[in-house]
Scaffold this active site. Structure first.
Site, short mmCIF file in Angstrom:
data_model
loop_
_atom_site.label_atom_id
_atom_site.label_comp_id
_atom_site.label_asym_id
_atom_site.label_seq_id
_atom_site.Cartn_x
_atom_site.Cartn_y
_atom_site.Cartn_z
N VAL A 73 0.84 -1.20 0.00
CA VAL A 73 0.00 0.00 0.00
C VAL A 73 0.87 1.25 0.00
O VAL A 73 1.88 1.31 0.70
CB VAL A 73 -0.90 0.01 1.26
CG1 VAL A 73 -1.57 1.35 1.44
CG2 VAL A 73 -1.93 -1.10 1.17
N CYS A 74 0.46 2.24 -0.81
CA CYS A 74 1.08 3.56 -0.75
C CYS A 74 0.00 4.60 -0.98
O CYS A 74 -1.19 4.27 -1.02
CB CYS A 74 2.22 3.70 -1.77
SG CYS A 74 1.66 3.73 -3.49
N ALA A 75 0.37 5.84 -1.15
CA ALA A 75 -0.62 6.91 -1.25
C ALA A 75 -1.40 6.85 -2.55
O ALA A 75 -2.63 6.95 -2.57
CB ALA A 75 0.05 8.27 -1.10
N MET A 102 -4.07 4.66 -1.31
CA MET A 102 -4.94 5.00 -0.19
C MET A 102 -6.01 6.01 -0.57
O MET A 102 -7.03 6.14 0.11
CB MET A 102 -4.11 5.51 0.98
CG MET A 102 -3.28 4.44 1.67
SD MET A 102 -4.28 3.15 2.46
CE MET A 102 -4.82 4.01 3.95
#
Length: 379
Positions: A73-75, A102
């Site tokens: 997961v990242c932005a 996200m």
């Protein structure tokens, strides 16, 4: 051969809500991770910032549990895809990256049927990444939307599939943690938009001060607007057919709304006391409470898969709702209300009032992060 796969926010929400096993490697910066993350029963999470993995993923390998799905997961997506590709090359199976990052997690809404009888059917839209709840109430061929998010297409599409036209849109209060879609949804559909005049919106709307009852559809469905100040001065709840209480941010499954966002914790706590011990106290234990937020998905979701509980069950669990004097209540609420405010809440409030207008990109940025309107738990 191992292959990298994308996992949608919808799929992640399914895993979270069904308490399935998942290992999440979150490669955002530590402050972003500590402020807001994906959480749930049977979900384990590790945070190693992306910049620490640029020269290789060795720091990660010993953290990954065996026989679990791996979600990176990242932005926005790019960094997580890069790291996930390296995990696949290292021989790991079932490796995914969060499609859209996200930001997509923040915006996903999961519809769940809450209630149905011969007069009405009600759907709850769970914004899993924000803890926000909104509702679509359908009777005959007409619909009412309660506390809609800015992601208005889902309500229009869902209503159309159900053979209904959105005629009324209501906000229980001026939201501080997310941007309301109430006015734009009403403008798009031609529906009437209702909000308390005392909340200070500068655009045209139907004030609840002049509308205690909203009637629609052939079956004479009544929606009673119950003035329930406490979270904000103009907070209202909606009692439908004496069965369903859409409580806004006044009463949650696990607690009461916080009265401190206006800087008047004690004053607004007195309003909250009058609401809980006056108006709500007169309602029967069988009334189903459907709030606008939740704080803990696993604790507040019932066996039917939605966030809600009977008023009687909430009273049993929440000692603040029974047997307190006003002074005891106000002191306890005011003392526990000094918690973190919703991120960007002042700018969001001005947008929801219609005072400021921003781009869609800015709206998305402002909403990144958790809700903190449901933090005042008194169970």
């Amino acid at each position: 051969m191992n292959t990298l796969q994308a996992m949608s926010a919808e799929k992640v929400a399914h895993l979270v809500m069904n308490q399935e096993d998942l290992f999440i490697l979150d490669v955002r910066n530590k402050d972003e991770f500590e402020n807001w993350r994906i959480e749930g029963t049977n979900i384990s999470v590790a945070n190693i910032p992306y910049f620490e993995l640029l020269e290789g993923i060795d720091p990660v390998l010993e953290l990954i549990p065996p026989n679990k799905k791996i979600l990176v997961v990242c932005a926005k997506e790019g960094s997580s895809k890069f790291v996930a590709e390296q995990l696949v090359e290292a021989g790991h199976h079932e490796v995914y990256y969060l499609e859209g990052g996200m930001k997509s997690w923040s915006e996903y809404l999961q519809p769940v049927k809450v209630f149905q009888d011969d007069k009405v059917r009600v759907y709850q839209f769970i914004r899993v990444g924000k803890g926000c709840l909104s509702y679509l109430v359908i009777s005959g061929s007409e619909a009412l939307v309660i506390d809609p998010s800015r992601l208005t297409n889902i309500y229009k599409t869902f209503a159309e599939k159900e053979g209904a036209v959105i005629m009324h849109v209501v906000d229980s209060h001026l939201h501080a943690d997310h941007i309301s879609g109430g006015k734009r949804l009403a403008d798009d559909t031609g529906a009437i938009y209702y909000l308390m005049k005392s909340e200070g919106a500068v655009f045209e709307h139907a004030p609840f001060e002049n509308h205690d009852v909203i009637q629609f559809a052939q079956v004479k469905l009544q929606v009673l607007a119950v003035k329930t100040p406490g979270h904000t001065p103009g907070s209202v709840s909606f009692l439908i057919n004496d069965q369903l209480l859409f409580s806004g941010d006044t009463i949650f499954v696990g607690g009461l709304g916080r009265p401190d966002l206006g800087g008047k914790a004690r004053e607004w706590a007195k309003d909250l006391y009058q609401t809980v011990y006056g108006k709500v106290a007169k309602m029967t234990n069988e009334v189903i409470v459907l709030p606008a937020h939740y704080a803990d998905l696993d604790a507040e979701m019932n066996e039917d898969g939605y966030i809600g509980s009977t008023l009687g069950q909430i009273r049993e669990k929440n000692e603040m709702m029974i047997g307190k004097t006003e002074e005891q209540f106000v002191r306890a609420v005011a003392e526990s209300a000094n918690t973190a405010t919703p991120p960007n809440f002042e700018e969001i409030v001005e947008i929801n009032r219609g005072v400021n207008k921003v781009t869609a990109e800015r709206e998305q940025e402002l909403e990144i992060g958790p809700n903190r309107c449901a933090v005042h738990h008194t169970a």
